[in-house]
Design an enzyme around this catalytic site. Structure first.
Site, PDB file in Angstrom:
ATOM      1  CG  ASP A 652      37.770  43.320  42.808  1.00 16.38           C
ATOM      2  OD1 ASP A 652      37.154  42.247  42.934  1.00 16.38           O
ATOM      3  OD2 ASP A 652      37.559  44.120  41.883  1.00 16.38           O
ATOM      4  CG  HIS A 746      28.820  44.469  45.014  1.00 13.72           C
ATOM      5  ND1 HIS A 746      28.279  44.349  43.753  1.00 13.72           N
ATOM      6  CD2 HIS A 746      29.955  43.702  45.015  1.00 13.72           C
ATOM      7  CE1 HIS A 746      29.031  43.572  43.015  1.00 13.72           C
ATOM      8  NE2 HIS A 746      30.065  43.156  43.759  1.00 13.72           N
TER       9      HIS A 746
END
Length: 967
Positions: A652, A746
């Protein structure tokens, strides 16, 4: 000759031998026998021995995988280990290229003065004429390795005379200097900061008492006939002691061990030989004097030269100071204890032998009388009456002994004769062949084992244990990168724990109350991030350090219209966020008048800071909500720069803008000319609490999870291929013609290229709040996105994710939302938000100018230099002083904020630096006596534009001036 008469002979012979061994030991120490004794024989590596100077270094900023910069050899050297796959250049003392380390080896720049000054610990090597650091580098290969060590004179104290502060109070801790190293890789500047500290060592009296206890223990073991065990323990301790020192040597631990222990090899062999003899016969006189002599030699050669280790703070040793001090205590105490044990043992034996001989003489006379009686009248032992039992027992013993004498011709056993005369004792002294065989075996075994230990220690050091990554965490502080607040882009490595909290003003709160709160918060934050206890501290974190604490403060949209703030004064960038179709927000845990982000490497420090702000706010503002989270703990990964993972197991933050990018400031911070003026240098924070539906997510196969994200789960690489940071090819196709990254993935929908270049700096925290009412994990992501304008950052990206049905939406719920204008850092004596609450006064970008200084006419003759802003927000510059009575440069230009000036005396005479003038807020700093070749770093915070003069001279002479010019 009787045993009694022989004991003084034994004592005299052993004492003479022990004296000879002592003479041999001290001759070896003085260089008569052992001139090759080197570093491993005492804690001295590359000129650095045990001391109270402690050198520490922080992490590289930004971190680069495969690149390490460490302090080695007890602060004497720096080491660069470059396995990053590209060349790294290290700057010298005047900013010139000094070292180049890359895949094809290590090179030095022959045009860098550092190449010559760094040849030895004290910079005594002359710089050849014609060396010009401003000229183009001329690289000379010095090694084929990608690891290199060098004496860097920025990191240690260069004088044998202690600093003035240490002279005045040697028993107290002192910060001597802060130092800074700059490296370059692929056009990117990498920095590391360090600190030199004076740390007084432990009590000398207590450590000497420890040696006495060790000697007493060795003496007790020897008197208990356990000399062999004492000898083995002594050798083991000294082998470890020498191996630990050798493992800290730059030019190879094995070579250092072998070359540095010539005297010890002989002593170890003797001690082990004595142990072998004593294992065969505990009372061997020859083995006892060999053990005593070996113990004395080991104590004199290894223990005595290292006694300063016991009361010092640092020493070159691979296993740390505690182990080093224990080993030196054992080596010194056991060595002298074994030497003392020999005369004590011999005196004890002599006294005991005298008593035994007297008893034996009486027994022999009785035995001869009994033998004569036996010849005349035989005695039937078995017919003795009960009354004669005692006599019969004695007669039986006499009969047994008389029979033995008959078998040997009527004489005593040969071993008894030998015991009376040491010269005839074959059991006490081994043969020459036995001595040579045992000695060779001992030397070979000890050398092989110790060399292997040293090699293993060195290999373990080079593998970068995670423990190196957490050194100094508790005492670490984060500098404020003026004009920005800390906690946004600094520190580069996100701290391990964080809390986001919101406050609402109490009903009826006035502007004056809000101003007072901001002033009090500003003062408390200054104390907390520096590790100081604020006033009326609750002592929750008593004993903890700052732990890289940052506290970032801002205003929410709802603040305007309260405390006398005009609602129309709210900037358009601070308008409430629009609704997004997939949200399920909890209003009670969203928004807020004031927003605070706290982060540190210790959860207790974060909690204490929040409680401090809450207590100060009482009566003006009340808590609305707070949420805590965590990231990867420091030291949990060998590569602290690696992208962290969220609770879904995904990397992330891969596409975060980097501080090295030229448009980083434009994306993250409000520009200097933007409106409103009170937000210039600040940043807008979007906060979202995103619960992850982990049960549903984990029910997906890894392949399906990767399709949802568009990246491989293990490496973070885009599905079309490459590595984590390979640019995403959104047009890539599978062999069947389908998109490699599907339309609802995404990363396709969130990519800056798909959103008009919209970008944010994301610094998220994972959270785990137990279980929901339905028994599902209440865990996920505290999403923090920093940007110069939400309309060009978060909002367009989130709209696209919502409208195009991001595949990740099926596995997440947005439950909290907030937006805050995180104001710039305060200027000088100002406070957070002052430019908004007191328009027309001090602002974070327009401090009132200080009056111009009347400067000496020769300022500027050394040139003008601009301080360079580092990634941590600190401006830095190196200034050289020499015997021409000039600074180079003489004018130091900088922006308002913090500057670190490294002063280096390149002349031959000591220099004195001092501030000069009477300007308000001028730096109050100086150096009493900067020795030739020395350098020191001064850290100053200057927020008011103006000229700040410094004066320098040697002894009482004036003449050299410099000025710090804040623009």
């Amino acid at each position: 000759m009787s045993k009694l008469s022989k004991q003084p002979v034994i004592l005299r012979i052993s004492v003479r031998r022990l004296a000879a061994v002592a003479a041999l030991a001290f001759a070896a120490l003085s260089g008569v026998v052992g001139p090759a004794a080197g570093p491993a024989s005492a804690h001295t590596v590359a000129g650095s021995g045990a001391s109270d100077y402690v050198t520490t270094i922080g992490p590289l900023t930004p971190a680069v995988p495969g690149l390490r910069l460490t302090v080695v050899e007890n602060g004497s050297k720096l080491q660069v280990e470059n396995r990053s796959g590209a060349d790294v250049v290290v700057d010298g003392y005047v900013g010139e290229p000094y070292l180049r380390i890359g895949p094809d080896g290590t090179y030095t720049n022959t045009n860098s003065p550092a190449t010559y000054l760094n040849n030895d610990r004290w910079a005594k090597s002359p710089v050849p004429p014609g060396v010009d650091p401003k000229a183009d580098p001329v690289w000379k290969k010095v090694s084929g390795a990608t690891t290199w060590r060098w004496h860097d004179h920025r990191i240690h104290w260069m004088s044998t005379t202690p600093p003035p502060a240490v002279k005045a109070a040697p028993g107290q801790r002192h910060e001597i200097s802060n130092w800074h190293i700059t490296l370059h890789r692929d056009g990117r500047t990498i920095t590391a900061d360090g600190k030199l500290t004076w740390q007084p060592g432990p009590s000398k009296a207590l450590r000497l008492a420890g040696i006495g206890l060790a000697a007493a223990l060795a003496l007790w073991l020897c008197l208990r006939s356990w000399t062999a065990w004492a000898a083995v323990a002594l050798v083991a301790a000294d082998v470890l002691h020498s191996a630990g020192v050798a493992a800290d040597v730059a030019d190879g631990p094995v070579a250092a061990f072998l070359k540095g222990n010539v005297v010890q090899f002989a002593a170890w062999a003797a001690a082990l030989w004595a142990a072998w003899l004593l294992a065969r016969r505990k009372d061997s006189i020859g083995a006892l004097w060999v053990a005593a002599g070996a113990g004395l030699l080991i104590a004199a050669a290894s223990g005595v030269p290292d006694l300063s280790v016991l009361w010092s703070s640092t020493a070159p040793f691979a296993w740390g100071m505690t182990v080093a001090q224990v080993l030196v205590t054992v080596v010194t105490g056991f060595g002298f204890g074994m030497a003392i044990a020999l005369p004590v043992r011999l005196r004890w034996t002599r006294d005991t032998g005298a008593r035994t001989d007297a008893e034996n003489t009486e027994t022999d006379s009785g035995a001869r009388a009994a033998a004569e009686t036996e010849e005349r009248e035989p005695v039937l032992i078995g017919s003795a009456s009960a009354a004669d039992a005692g006599t019969g027992g004695r007669l039986a013993a006499v009969e047994s002994r008389t029979g033995e004498q008959r078998a040997t011709g009527g004489s005593r056993p040969a071993e008894e004769h030998a015991a009376d005369d040491p010269a005839k004792s074959s059991a006490s002294m081994p043969s020459r062949r036995s001595f040579l065989a045992t000695g060779a075996t001992s030397v070979g075994g000890v050398a092989a084992g110790a060399a292997a230990s040293a090699l293993l220690l060195d290999d373990r050091k080079s593998s970068a244990p995670a423990g190196d990554l957490v050194a100094g965490l508790g005492t670490a502080t984060v500098a404020v990168p003026f004009p920005h607040q800390a906690g946004i882009s600094v520190p580069a490595r996100q701290q391990g724990h964080g809390t986001v909290a919101a406050f609402d003003l109490v009903d009826g709160a006035t502007r004056e109350q809000l101003k007072a709160l901001m002033k009090a918060w500003t003062a408390a934050i200054g104390d907390l991030i520096s590790g100081r206890a604020p006033s009326d501290d609750d002592e929750i974190a008593l004993g903890s350090g700052p732990c890289s604490l940052t506290i970032t403060v801002g205003f929410g949209p709802s603040l305007f219209g309260k405390a006398g703030l005009d609602p129309a004064a709210r900037p358009p960038q601070l308008a409430p966020l629009p609704a997004f179709g997939t949200e399920q927000l909890d209003p009670a845990r969203s928004d807020g008048d004031l927003g605070v982000v706290l982060a540190a490497d210790d959860a207790l420090v974060v909690f204490h800071a929040l409680r401090t702000l809450t207590r100060i706010a009482d009566g003006t503002a009340k808590p609305r909500w707070s949420m805590s989270g965590f990231t990867r703990a420091p030291g949990s990964s060998p590569d602290p720069s690696a992208t962290g993972r969220n609770l879904m197991g995904q990397l992330d933050g891969t596409n975060n803008p980097a501080a090295s990018q030229p448009d980083f400031e434009r994306k993250v911070f409000v520009a200097a000319g933007a409106d409103p003026a009170w937000m210039r240098g600040g940043s807008y924070l979007v906060f979202r609490r995103i619960r992850m539906l982990l049960d549903s997510w984990e029910a997906q196969s890894t392949a399906d999870q990767e399709k949802v994200i568009g990246r491989r789960k293990d490496t973070g690489a885009p599905l079309p291929g490459g590595t984590e940071h390979t640019p995403v090819n959104l047009a890539a196709q599978n062999p069947d013609g389908s998109l490699a990254i599907r339309g609802d993935a995404h990363i396709r929908l969130a990519a800056p290229a798909a959103n008009g270049g919209a970008a944010m700096l994301r610094r998220g925290l994972s959270y785990n709040d137990g279980l929901t009412a339905g028994g599902e994990p209440d865990a996920g992501l505290l999403f923090l996105a920093w940007q110069a304008d939400p309309d060009r950052g978060f909002i367009p990206v989130q709209k696209r994710l919502t409208v195009n049905m991001d595949a990740l939406n099926r596995f997440t719920k947005h439950e909290t939302s907030a937006l805050f204008a995180m104001v710039p850092a305060p200027s000088g004596s100002g406070y957070l938000g002052q430019a908004l609450l007191e328009p027309g006064t001090a602002s974070s970008n327009a401090a009132s100018p200080a009056p111009a200084a009347t400067l000496p006419s020769d300022v500027g003759s050394g040139g003008t230099g601009r301080a360079v802003l580092g990634a941590d927000g600190v401006q830095r510059i190196t200034v050289t002083a020499d015997d021409t009575l000039r600074y180079h440069p003489s004018v130091i230009e900088m922006s308002p904020g913090t500057v670190e000036i490294t002063f280096k005396n390149a002349g031959t005479l000591p220099h004195t630096l001092s501030e000069d003038g009477t300007l308000p807020d001028e730096p109050r700093a100086g150096v009493d006596n900067l020795a030739a070749g020395d350098q020191t770093t001064m850290s100053l915070k200057l927020t008011r534009p103006g000229d700040y003069p410094f004066q320098c001279g040697y002894h009482a002479a004036e003449g050299m001036y410099a000025v710090i010019r804040v623009r």
